[in-house]
Every structure is written in structure tokens, then in C-alpha cells.
Design a protein around this motif. Sequence first.
Motif, mmCIF file in Angstrom:
data_model
loop_
_atom_site.group_PDB
_atom_site.id
_atom_site.type_symbol
_atom_site.label_atom_id
_atom_site.label_comp_id
_atom_site.label_asym_id
_atom_site.label_seq_id
_atom_site.Cartn_x
_atom_site.Cartn_y
_atom_site.Cartn_z
ATOM 1 N N UNK A 109 0.857 -1.197 0.414
ATOM 2 C CA UNK A 109 -0.189 -0.199 -0.261
ATOM 3 C C UNK A 109 0.727 1.144 -0.286
ATOM 4 N N UNK A 110 2.171 0.924 0.934
ATOM 5 C CA UNK A 110 2.994 2.501 0.837
ATOM 6 C C UNK A 110 3.612 3.106 -0.668
ATOM 7 N N UNK A 111 3.938 1.355 -0.827
ATOM 8 C CA UNK A 111 4.271 1.497 -2.470
ATOM 9 C C UNK A 111 3.596 2.424 -3.454
ATOM 10 N N UNK A 112 2.695 1.148 -3.516
ATOM 11 C CA UNK A 112 1.378 2.926 -4.398
ATOM 12 C C UNK A 112 0.647 3.870 -4.479
ATOM 13 N N UNK A 113 0.778 3.890 -2.963
ATOM 14 C CA UNK A 113 0.652 5.052 -2.299
ATOM 15 C C UNK A 113 1.658 6.679 -3.056
ATOM 16 N N UNK A 114 3.207 6.150 -2.591
ATOM 17 C CA UNK A 114 4.487 6.898 -3.403
ATOM 18 C C UNK A 114 4.205 7.183 -5.296
ATOM 19 N N UNK A 115 4.070 5.957 -5.703
ATOM 20 C CA UNK A 115 3.416 5.655 -6.938
ATOM 21 C C UNK A 115 2.635 7.307 -7.332
ATOM 22 N N UNK A 116 1.427 7.089 -6.826
ATOM 23 C CA UNK A 116 0.463 8.283 -6.623
ATOM 24 C C UNK A 116 0.546 9.358 -5.832
ATOM 25 N N UNK A 117 1.517 9.412 -5.688
ATOM 26 C CA UNK A 117 1.766 10.627 -5.285
ATOM 27 C C UNK A 117 1.566 11.756 -4.157
ATOM 28 N N UNK A 118 0.976 10.181 -2.926
ATOM 29 C CA UNK A 118 0.077 10.788 -1.763
ATOM 30 C C UNK A 118 0.938 10.111 -0.924
ATOM 31 N N UNK A 119 1.725 11.746 -0.100
ATOM 32 C CA UNK A 119 2.842 11.521 0.182
ATOM 33 C C UNK A 119 2.476 11.066 1.839
ATOM 34 N N UNK A 120 0.907 11.549 1.736
ATOM 35 C CA UNK A 120 0.813 11.785 3.670
ATOM 36 C C UNK A 120 -0.406 10.168 3.443
ATOM 37 N N UNK A 121 -1.108 9.761 3.002
ATOM 38 C CA UNK A 121 -0.858 8.671 3.328
ATOM 39 C C UNK A 121 -0.545 7.490 3.298
ATOM 40 N N UNK A 122 0.701 7.312 2.546
ATOM 41 C CA UNK A 122 1.510 6.368 2.425
ATOM 42 C C UNK A 122 2.588 6.943 4.253
ATOM 43 N N UNK A 123 2.358 8.044 4.684
ATOM 44 C CA UNK A 123 2.858 8.420 6.055
ATOM 45 C C UNK A 123 2.237 7.674 6.672
ATOM 46 N N UNK A 124 0.688 7.646 6.701
ATOM 47 C CA UNK A 124 -0.039 7.376 7.427
ATOM 48 C C UNK A 124 0.459 5.470 8.088
ATOM 49 N N UNK A 125 -0.041 5.303 7.020
ATOM 50 C CA UNK A 125 0.907 3.479 6.717
ATOM 51 C C UNK A 125 1.855 3.092 7.685
#
Length: 454
Positions: A216-232
Motif C-alpha cells: 500500500x505504501x509503494x502504491x501511494x508513493x507511486x500516486x504521489x499521496x505522500x501523507x497517505x503513505x506516512x499514515x500506513x
Amino acid sequence: MPAFMHAAAFEAATVDNSQGLKQAPDTVVEEAGIAFTSVGVEIACFCVAFAMIRFFSKAHSSKGAPLRHANKKLCDATPEPATTLQAWRSHKRTGPISGQELQHWAGRVIATEPESFVEEFIGHFAETSLPDDVLLDGVSTLMDVAAQAGQPQIVEAVTEAAKERLSVVVDKGRVHRSRLRAHAACGSERRVEELLRQEREQVADGTVTVRSLAVVVKGYLKAGKTQAAISQLQEMVRLGHDIPPRAMSELFAAAAKAGIVKETYASLGGQLQVPEDAVVALLDFAFQSEDFAFARDVEQLAKDQGTALKQEAFEAMLKLYVKVDDGKAIEIFQRMLSAEFVPCEGLCRYLMARCADSQNVRLAESVAEHLRGRQEMSLACYKTLMKVYALNGRYGKACELYDEIKQHGWEPDAVMYGSVVKFAAKAGRTDLAHELAEKLQGGCIRNYMWLIRS
């Protein structure tokens, strides 16, 4: 002979000559006519030949056969594939496809022609006779490629096609993780939360595996959703999982692209282990933004966490601290050498050049001494160090460098000679100034003015 006979003979000769002269123009006209006729025949033949060439050329072109140049390479006659799909089809005919090649071509096709992805690759597997384990690996690769590209529909289509056409059933856990990554990569946070909730409901302790959170973190980083990646990532820490170093490095790389490095760093609150590559990314950001305080924070965090600094981390700090003369750059340089990292000559010249602006003479001398020990102190390095001394008013030290240059047997150019003349005049080295005057041999007026002042 009587006189009248002489007169008669003379008259007869005169008459013959006059008749010959009268006949000459007729002969010239006759010869000119013959020449003109010959030229006309040649022109007519040329026109006929040219017309025939034009005629046959048009007839050849009308048949659709393009003319080829004589110097055209034979290999150029083979047309290149017009599309990625055609290139893939041409490549698969050459022989068996390795897993790496499959991943490469699958990534290219899904990026250009995603609608053909399933049929092309599942169809390719259906046409070949491969063991079940090889087919399973191939299908898993296709699912990973589709998930990384943020194509959840293709993930589902590959799963169904593999089951129906290849009789290959992929593990449910792998399918679940591919779905998670695909939806995260396309930025669908709602769908990701639904899938995570379903995973929690299927286990007794109601937790999510670290592998699921990682994709999920990798996917969010691909989409540019940094804050969502931090939450995970914070969820992973809360559950007691270790953060994969690569995930942290990719997180800060994505944060750098989004321009929120400091915000991302602050949100973690020092609770996550920062790997070596992430430290490099953070220190490089500090160098680019000239943020000395942030660089010190990152360096201290790495020290507290016991994270070793890579050579790129030392280089980033050197490029930053060389801009000021506070002794920090010398400390970093010595630590870099103690860690057995060898700075290249280009970096050393860069540091010395920046020392001229910051008047950091001590660092410039330390770098030069290091290069001398490696026997890599080039003429360009001497020029740079000479500039550092000159801009700091140490003209005597600059002249001493010229003495070293002579010991190496190098011959400076006219510009360097002119500079040394100026330095020698300001340093009171009249002997050196006059020695160089003999080498200049017609230098500019400014050089002579410095000689006069010396």
C-alpha cells in the motif's frame, strides 16, 4: 628574259592568287555547316536519351517500387516495428522469454496499449508448453506489473484469464496484495481501506500483515499521496513491524518530488528508523535548499540511530558546509577520509572553487594536501588553489604554488603567467615578476604595468 615577258608572268600569277582568295570563303562556310550539323545531332541524341530515362522512371514509380539509393545499407531495408506491441510480437518469436524479459515487455505494453495486455501475454502462455510452476511465475509477474501501473481492472482480468485459459490459480494472498497496490497506485484510498478492512475481518487478532501495508505504501508513493503513505508507515510502527528500508527511501524520494521533505520528516517525529539511502536524500535536499539547520538535524538523527553515512551523504554535507567558513566542512572532510571514502578530483576542485567564495582557506589547503598525497594535484587544481589564495590576499602563497608548478615541469598558459605577474608584484617578489616578464614576450599592457609597480 624580255621585260614584257616578266610583266606577263607577274600578271598571270596575280590573277591566280586573286582567284584563290575568292574561293576561300566558300570553303569556310562549307566546313562550318558540317560542324553545326554534328553538334545538332549530338543535342538531338541527348534529348532522346533524357526523354527515355524520364519515361522508364515514371513507369517504374507507378508500379509502387520506390527507387533505392546505391549507398543504402542492406540492413536498413528491414522495417522497424511501428509500435511496442509489434516489437513484442517480433521479440517473442526469437525464442523462450525469461522472467526479466517478460517483466520488461509487460511494462512497456501496459504503458502504451493496456487494452491488449491480457490477450497478448495470456495468449502467449496459452500457445506455449510450459510447466505449471513457470506459468504461475509468469502470471504473478503480469499481476505485479499491472498493480504497479495502477490498473486494478487488468489485475482482475489477468487473474480470471489465467484460471480459465491456463488452469492457473494464483494464491489468494498474492491476489489481495496486487489489488491493494493497484488501487493505491491509482490513488483510490477508499477502496484500499475497504480491502484492508476485509483483511482484518479474516484474522482473529484483527491486524494487517506487514506485506499488505508495504505494498500500500509503494502504491501511494507511486500516486504521489505522500501523507497517505506516512499514515500506513505509522500504522506499521504501531503494530510493531519493522519498516523496510526501501520503503523509507522511496518515501523521501517522493517527498522531494512533491517539495514536502521537511513536512514529511517532521510528521515521522523521529520514531522511524531512517536508512542510509533516505539519509542521502534528506542531506541532498538540505544542500539544494541551503538549510544548515535541517542538515544538522538529519546528521544527528543518523548518529542517534546508528545509521552509517554513505559517501553520497558526506558529499552532500561537504557541498553545503563549504559555503561557510566555520570549520564544519573540514571536520566532514576528515570524517569522510576516515571512513575510507576517496573523493574524486572533480569534487575536490569543486570544493576548492567554492572555498574562494567563502574564503575557507583551511579547507582548500586540506583538500590540496590530500590530492598531493594521492599525486593527483593537477595544473587545474593549482590554478583553483591559487585563486583561493589571491582572493584572500595571500599573494605570497600564490607565488609559492608557481614554484611547485615549475618543479612538476608544467608550462602555464599566458593567462596564468599574467596572473602570477600580478601576484608577484603585490607580494613584493620582484625577482619572480622579472623572470616571468621574459616569458611573456609581448604581454598585455596591464602585465607591464604590474612589472613597473614591482
